[in-house]
Design a protein around this motif. Structure first.
Motif, short mmCIF file in Angstrom:
data_model
loop_
_atom_site.label_atom_id
_atom_site.label_comp_id
_atom_site.label_asym_id
_atom_site.label_seq_id
_atom_site.Cartn_x
_atom_site.Cartn_y
_atom_site.Cartn_z
N ALA A 284 16.54 38.64 -63.38
CA ALA A 284 16.26 39.72 -63.98
C ALA A 284 17.14 40.86 -63.42
O ALA A 284 17.93 40.85 -62.50
N ASP A 285 17.14 42.04 -64.39
CA ASP A 285 17.96 42.96 -63.93
C ASP A 285 17.34 43.32 -62.49
O ASP A 285 16.25 43.80 -62.28
N GLY A 286 18.27 43.63 -61.45
CA GLY A 286 17.60 44.02 -60.28
C GLY A 286 17.23 43.29 -59.15
O GLY A 286 17.13 43.42 -58.11
N LEU A 287 17.19 42.06 -59.78
CA LEU A 287 16.54 40.84 -58.88
C LEU A 287 17.85 39.53 -58.96
O LEU A 287 18.31 39.06 -59.53
N ASP A 288 17.99 39.28 -57.40
CA ASP A 288 18.90 38.55 -57.05
C ASP A 288 18.21 37.16 -56.53
O ASP A 288 16.98 36.93 -56.76
N ASP A 289 19.00 36.04 -56.45
CA ASP A 289 18.46 34.66 -56.22
C ASP A 289 17.63 34.70 -54.75
O ASP A 289 16.72 34.17 -54.72
N SER A 290 18.16 35.52 -53.82
CA SER A 290 17.21 35.52 -52.67
C SER A 290 15.88 36.17 -52.87
O SER A 290 15.02 35.80 -52.12
N ALA A 291 15.67 37.18 -53.76
CA ALA A 291 14.56 37.64 -54.06
C ALA A 291 13.40 36.48 -54.65
O ALA A 291 12.35 36.53 -54.20
N TRP A 292 14.19 36.02 -55.46
CA TRP A 292 13.24 34.90 -56.18
C TRP A 292 12.97 33.79 -55.07
O TRP A 292 11.85 33.33 -55.31
N LEU A 293 13.69 33.63 -54.30
CA LEU A 293 13.52 32.36 -52.96
C LEU A 293 12.24 33.04 -52.23
O LEU A 293 11.51 32.29 -51.90
N ASP A 294 12.24 34.35 -51.91
CA ASP A 294 11.02 34.95 -50.98
C ASP A 294 9.85 34.75 -51.99
O ASP A 294 8.85 34.42 -51.37
N VAL A 295 9.90 35.09 -53.22
CA VAL A 295 8.55 34.91 -54.08
C VAL A 295 7.86 33.42 -54.02
O VAL A 295 6.85 32.95 -53.89
N ILE A 296 9.09 32.53 -54.08
CA ILE A 296 8.64 30.87 -54.18
C ILE A 296 7.74 30.73 -52.77
O ILE A 296 7.09 29.87 -52.46
N HIS A 297 8.73 31.33 -51.56
CA HIS A 297 8.22 30.91 -50.45
C HIS A 297 6.75 31.29 -50.04
O HIS A 297 5.93 30.62 -49.58
N LYS A 298 6.57 32.58 -50.41
CA LYS A 298 5.15 32.97 -50.44
C LYS A 298 4.02 32.33 -51.08
O LYS A 298 3.11 32.00 -50.63
N MET A 299 4.50 31.79 -52.37
CA MET A 299 3.59 31.00 -53.10
C MET A 299 3.49 29.59 -52.53
O MET A 299 2.03 29.44 -52.44
N ASP A 300 4.26 29.15 -51.79
CA ASP A 300 4.06 27.94 -50.90
C ASP A 300 2.98 28.09 -49.56
O ASP A 300 2.23 27.37 -49.63
N GLU A 301 3.20 29.22 -49.23
CA GLU A 301 2.43 29.72 -48.02
C GLU A 301 0.93 29.71 -48.55
O GLU A 301 -0.17 29.44 -47.87
#
Length: 446
Positions: free
Chosen positions: A14-31
């Motif tokens: 999305a506008d303003g979000l890069d791939d690294s931000a999405w990876l952080d979200v997915i990692h938090k969901m796993d935790e």
């Protein structure tokens, strides 16, 4: 562990979000998901532990033979056990929620229950309460309850716990205990009597020898008096028949009437002396074997020792060398028979130890002392002494180093008890130069 849901497909950023931000979200969901799984496992473990605790408490309540009632502040039953259900003939579920007062058999018991429920300052250690419960047949059963307050986490009283046992069972147990105690007392008395008779039996030979001399003397004198009586009867018969005095003189010389009359006083005196000696011996034996141990009075300790030495040497130990050095004439308060038994036992034990070890000759030294109101007798022998491993058990009942059939193991134990009953001490040890040493200490009369 539940199956992990599939990850969502990668969406275009999305506008303003890069791939690294999405990876952080997915990692938090796993935790978060991993923590949820761990919490669920821990909850299952806690539930299993809770079930085990509940089962353990239930097994304890079921195994209790005493009746248990846990009630709230108003007296309503919250928990009970199988013992109460069996006693009252009611189901545990039916008991819960009912009033504890309803279980009572009479009004007096109900008043006592209400009084305990209404006492706010009930002792933390418990209060004993005797009541009567109604059993399944409608009969009163006496129960001895121990009532303790039940507190919440804040320390406030929220109810009471009643734990008790039907008194019928306690009475039966007490009756059995009393019977066992009486049987033990009878056995103890029999053992004491047996040991005393065993001590007396060791003196039989000495008693026989001691009695033989005066009885033989009395018998000899009686036979002489019998002969003298016959002569006097003949002589008096002639006098009563009116025989002339001149004819009586030859008969008087023939029957030796003058010698007979001169000998009569010494015969009577000797007979009385022998009879008195026999009476003294019998009196000494009666004093030793007297059953009444409570008859106490002044006892001359030196006389008791001398009598004990005399009996042992006349009985089982004629070759025993005893050196008796009496101290001052000490008088103690006690019973002469038991004290004589102590002295006899110590002297007899010394003879057994010295003669058994082959001492040449078997010897015992007895010395008396009187210091500061304390009479002390020291017995030292030339035997092998007391083994170190035996010193601590010497006064234990039934402990003996003698062969089977040679002793009961009660002599020193009884002697220790007798001396202790007289307010004294009986000590045992070894001399520095060898041989055993026993010390008897008794309070002397002022």
């Amino acid at each position: 562990m539940p199956d992990r849901p599939p990850l969502a497909p990668m969406l275009p950023p999305a506008d303003g979000l890069d791939d690294s931000a999405w990876l952080d979200v997915i990692h938090k969901m796993d935790e978060v998901y991993s923590q949820l799984v761990a919490d669920e496992v821990a909850l299952e473990e806690k539930n299993a532990q809770l079930e085990q605790s509940q089962q353990f408490i239930f097994s304890l309540l079921s195994a209790m033979s005493d009746v248990l009632v846990a009630c709230d502040a108003g007296g309503r039953i919250e928990e009970t056990n199988r013992a109460l259900a069996e006693l009252t003939g009611r189901d545990e579920a039916a008991l819960r929620g009912s009033s504890i007062a309803a279980l009572m058999a009479d009004e007096t018991s109900r008043v006592r229950i209400r009084h305990v429920l209404g006492t706010p300052a009930l002792q933390r250690g418990g209060t004993v309460l005797e009541v009567e419960l109604l059993d399944g047949a409608g009969q009163p059963v006496p129960v001895d309850f121990n009532c303790t307050p039940r507190l919440d986490a804040a320390g406030r009283r929220v109810g009471l716990v009643f734990v008790g046992r039907p008194m019928g069972e306690l009475k039966r147990a007490y009756h059995q205990l009393r019977e066992a105690h009486e049987a033990l007392k009878r056995t103890q008395q029999q053992l004491l009597h047996s040991e005393k008779m065993a001590s007396l039996g060791r003196l039989v030979a000495g008693v026989a020898h001691e009695l033989n001399n005066p009885i033989s003397f009395v018998l000899g004198n009686v036979h002489a008096l019998t002969r003298y009586t016959e002569r006097l009867r003949q002589y008096l018969g002639e006098i009563h028949d009116g025989r002339p005095v001149a004819e009586l003189a030859p008969m008087r010389r023939k029957l030796r009437i003058d010698h007979l009359l001169a000998d009569l006083p010494s015969l009577m005196e000797g007979t009385l002396e022998g009879a008195q000696r026999t009476a003294d011996i019998v009196q000494g034996l009666k004093r030793f074997s007297a059953a009444d141990r409570d008859e106490r009075g002044p006892v001359r300790l030196n006389e008791v020792v001398e009598q004990a030495i005399h009996w042992v040497r006349k009985g089982t130990a004629p070759d025993f060398v005893v050196h008796w050095q009496p101290g001052p004439d000490a008088v103690v308060e006690g019973a002469p028979g038991p004290l004589l038994q102590v002295m006899l036992n110590l002297i007899q034990n010394a003879w057994d130890a010295t003669s058994g070890a082959g001492a040449k000759p078997p010897t015992l030294w007895i010395t008396g002392h009187l210091e500061a109101g304390l009479a002390r007798l020291v017995f030292r022998d030339n035997g092998p002494g007391i083994a170190p491993e035996h010193l601590g058990r010497l006064f234990d009942p039934f402990f003996t180093t003698k062969p089977v059939g040679k002793g009961t193991g009660l002599g020193l134990s009884i002697s220790y008890g007798i001396v202790e009953q007289h307010g004294g001490r009986l000590l045992a040890g070894n001399q520095a130069g060898g041989g055993a040493e026993f010390v008897v200490e008794l309070p002397a009369r002022g």
